[in-house]
Scaffold this active site. Structure first.
Site, PDB file in Angstrom:
ATOM      1  N   GLY A 284       0.982  -1.507   0.195  1.00 13.38           N
ATOM      2  CA  GLY A 284      -0.280  -0.072   0.027  1.00 13.38           C
ATOM      3  C   GLY A 284       0.389   1.182   0.193  1.00 13.38           C
ATOM      4  N   SER A 285       0.260   2.283  -0.639  1.00 13.80           N
ATOM      5  CA  SER A 285       0.863   3.480  -0.609  1.00 13.80           C
ATOM      6  C   SER A 285       1.108   4.406   1.440  1.00 13.80           C
ATOM      7  CB  SER A 285       0.046   4.517  -1.136  1.00 13.80           C
ATOM      8  OG  SER A 285       0.772   4.378  -2.572  1.00 13.80           O
ATOM      9  N   GLY A 286       1.386   5.418   1.418  1.00 14.19           N
ATOM     10  CA  GLY A 286       1.153   5.867   2.615  1.00 14.19           C
ATOM     11  C   GLY A 286       2.206   5.294   3.459  1.00 14.19           C
ATOM     12  N   HIS A 287       3.837   4.526   3.305  1.00  9.56           N
ATOM     13  CA  HIS A 287       4.592   4.422   4.246  1.00  9.56           C
ATOM     14  C   HIS A 287       6.262   4.739   3.391  1.00  9.56           C
ATOM     15  CE1 HIS A 287       1.907   1.086   5.104  1.00  9.56           C
ATOM     16  NE2 HIS A 287       1.939   0.619   4.233  1.00  9.56           N
ATOM     17  N   ASP A 340      -2.236  -8.352   0.895  1.00 14.07           N
ATOM     18  CA  ASP A 340      -0.942  -8.119  -0.364  1.00 14.07           C
ATOM     19  C   ASP A 340      -0.902  -9.849  -0.653  1.00 14.07           C
ATOM     20  OD1 ASP A 340       0.243  -5.595  -0.556  1.00 14.07           O
ATOM     21  OD2 ASP A 340      -0.143  -5.830   1.690  1.00 14.07           O
ATOM     22  N   HIS A 448      -0.107   0.341   9.675  1.00 13.64           N
ATOM     23  CA  HIS A 448      -0.871   0.827   8.630  1.00 13.64           C
ATOM     24  C   HIS A 448      -2.229   1.548   9.652  1.00 13.64           C
ATOM     25  CE1 HIS A 448       0.354  -2.939   6.533  1.00 13.64           C
ATOM     26  NE2 HIS A 448       0.015  -1.727   5.434  1.00 13.64           N
TER      27      HIS A 448
END
Ligand code: ADP
Ligand code: MG
Length: 562
Positions: A284-287, A340, A448
């Site tokens: 996911g994005s945001g990391h 994932d 997350h």
């Protein structure tokens, strides 16, 4: 439509499914709030993406008026584009027995029940959840059962299914999550309903409305408490465009050596040598700076990116992998999360069909997320950095099987525990995923924004480091005389000053315990946007791991020995 009818036509079904999609899209905030309590707060976004994809297919009136072809296309479009755990799960729900079915422009109630029953089988065969595991299965299985026993008319059938789905959803409040991001929370999931089960109920609720002509109101997100009304300040344009606009900025900065994969949110290194064992990472994005910023020499070759905190779709992983495949096979390396796993596995199967060999390494370094007996249930967090370091070096020098062996060795020697002090806010939302009173922190935190394993009193840096290290040593068995590399990871808004104060204590403790340190790294490579908190990672080294660790590497964000 007439609720007493036993038949639904192509046009009625199409209208009903569009209404279901609209209901879910309207309830995004509600679903996200439910997922925030025990998950990662992205369920509403994922469902909105999937239902928007479904609507794209449903909007086009088909010349063939074939219900089965329409449903197959709809679920295929959801599967390809949705991402997250729910992408594979909810596309399976709608896939039913459509594949290869003879064309039909109407369906009896019995046929529709059979369709949904096949959908349930598909969900279970890919997700393996059973009744009581606190997933969407707990609403969907009872609904399917009710449908089978009420096939007299569509009205009777769907009302019974809606009732059963609602009861099933309510029961998830008394269950402990065994799947999805919520599972690490174990007993703490009690009292909260499952987000996927809620989506299932909303779908049946809307079907019932369509069939009976009634209009039930949407459930609404609860009033925010005073504490939650911290308005998030973010420098963005459109909450729905953050990931795409981020990619443009990324390429403007690093486009000399990295390029975009056309049509999907993936990046690939330019000039990957022919025959090279490729390394694909993602999630996911945001990391950020994980994942794209780790593409480079002796590091990763490709990164597949999902929406904020949601796994990339199989299509994204597949296209990105194709762009990086140079004939030497490929390692998929990513954190161990249900979403994932499903999406990357699907992409791996697509590649294998074309003769591109894929080996999968799931990072599972989060000691706090599951006990040692259930090691395979552990999540992947900051240990990703070291796993990518070693795997990247190993892929540069070895064939697929040998690189895979070495990458697994790194993965199996990684241990991380973190603490969270304050949650992050998803772009476009006004409340953080979780908030904490000043005197408390979360112990054992995911990346997350999921709440931690337990809440404890806020403490000094020294005490926090002592507790985290004790946890790691007790679990890993790392002891006097062993050699380790260490990594302190900031989750986003924790300052380098704080991280160094932690590192100071970590160095002291390892010295006292006579554990030898090969290298210490400190940074914020695996973030949860602006979340506050940090984790400690230890990788137990041997000669071989040291050799790969010491190999130079270069990328936009992570460099060693160059
Ligand atoms: P993620 O877990 O990737 O954040 P979402 O938040 O979109 O995905 O969806 C979470 C929901 O998906 C859960 O509430 C659960 O109902 C459902 N789910 C997750 N894993 C499974 C599984 N293995 N089988 C059935 N449903 C699942
Ligand atoms: Mg979620």
């Amino acid at each position: 439509m007439d609720a007493k009818k036993n038949i639904i036509t192509y046009e009625e079904l199409r209208k009903m499914l569009i209404a279901c999609a609209d209901r879910i899209i309207r309830c995004e905030a509600y679903l996200t709030q439910i997922d925030s309590r025990i998950g990662d707060g992205d369920h509403g976004i994922g469902m909105r993406t999937g239902m928007t994809a479904a609507k794209r297919v449903l909007a086009a009136d088909r010349d063939d008026r074939d219900i089965y072809a329409m449903m197959a296309e709809m679920s295929g479009e959801m599967e390809r584009t949705m991402g997250g755990a729910s992408g594979m799960i909810f596309s399976s729900l709608f896939s039913g027995n459509a594949k290869g079915h003879a064309p039909a422009s109407e369906m009896t109630a019995t046929e529709f029940a059979a369709y949904m029953e096949s959908g349930l089988h598909n969900v279970i065969s890919i997700g393996h959840a059973e009744l009581g595991d606190k997933t969407m299965v707990d609403a969907f299985a009872p609904a399917v059962d009710a449908m089978k026993h009420h096939t007299g008319s569509f009205g009777e059938m769907i009302l019974a299914a809606e009732k059963a789905a609602h009861e099933g959803m309510e029961k998830t409040k008394d269950q402990i999550a065994k799947f999805g991001r919520a599972k690490s929370l174990m007993e703490r999931t009690l009292g909260f309903q499952d987000s996927g089960a809620t989506s299932v109920w909303l779908i049946f609720l809307q079907m019932a409305d369509e069939i009976t002509g009634r209009t039930t109101p949407d459930p609404v997100a609860e009033e925010e408490t005073f504490e939650q009304k911290v308005v998030s300040k973010k420098i963005i344009n459109d909450p729905n465009a953050v990931v795409a606009e981020e990619a443009e900025g990324f390429l403007a900065a690093f486009g000399k050596e990295i390029e975009a994969v056309p049509g999907v949110n993936g990046f690939v290194r330019k000039n990957i040598p022919e025959g090279k064992t490729a390394l694909l990472i993602g999630g996911g994005s945001g990391h950020e700076p994980m994942f794209g910023f780790f593409l480079g020499d002796h590091l990763a070759d490709a990164a597949a990116n999902g929406n904020v905190f949601a796994s990339p779709s199989p299509e994204t992983v597949y296209q990105t992998a194709k762009a990086a495949a140079k004939g030497g096979g490929m390692i998929f390396l990513y954190g161990n999360y249900a979403g994932d796993n499903l999406n990357f596995d699907k992409a791996a199967a697509m590649l294998e069909e074309e003769g591109i060999h894929v080996r999968t390494v799931r990072v599972k370094d989060d000691v706090a997320s599951a006990p040692r007996e259930r090691m395979d249930d552990r999540r992947g967090i900051a240990g990703d950095v070291f796993a990518i370091k070693i795997a990247g070096a190993a892929c540069a020098e070895n064939d697929l099987e040998e690189a895979y062996r070495i990458a697994c060795k790194a993965r199996d020697n990684l241990y991380t525990i973190g603490v969270g002090l304050q949650g992050a806010t998803i772009p476009g939302k006004t409340e953080p995923i979780f908030t904490l009173p000043a005197e408390e922190m979360e112990y054992g935190l995911g990346i997350h924004g999921e709440p931690g394993v337990r809440r404890t009193k806020m403490d000094t840096a020294d005490h926090i480091v002592e507790e985290l290290l004790d946890g790691i040593l007790a679990d890993s068995g790392i002891k006097e005389g062993d050699v380790v590399c260490t990594y302190i990871n900031g989750l986003g808004s924790t300052t380098m000053m704080e991280l160094m104060i932690m590192n100071r204590r970590l160095a002291q403790l390892l010295k006292e315990k006579k554990i030898r340190v090969h290298d210490m790294d400190v940074g914020s490579y695996v973030t949860t946007m602006e979340m506050a908190g940090a984790s400690i990672t230890l990788m137990k080294m041997d000669e071989e791991l040291i050799r790969y660790y010491d190999m130079p590497c270069r990328s936009p964000y992570y460099n060693k020995n160059v």
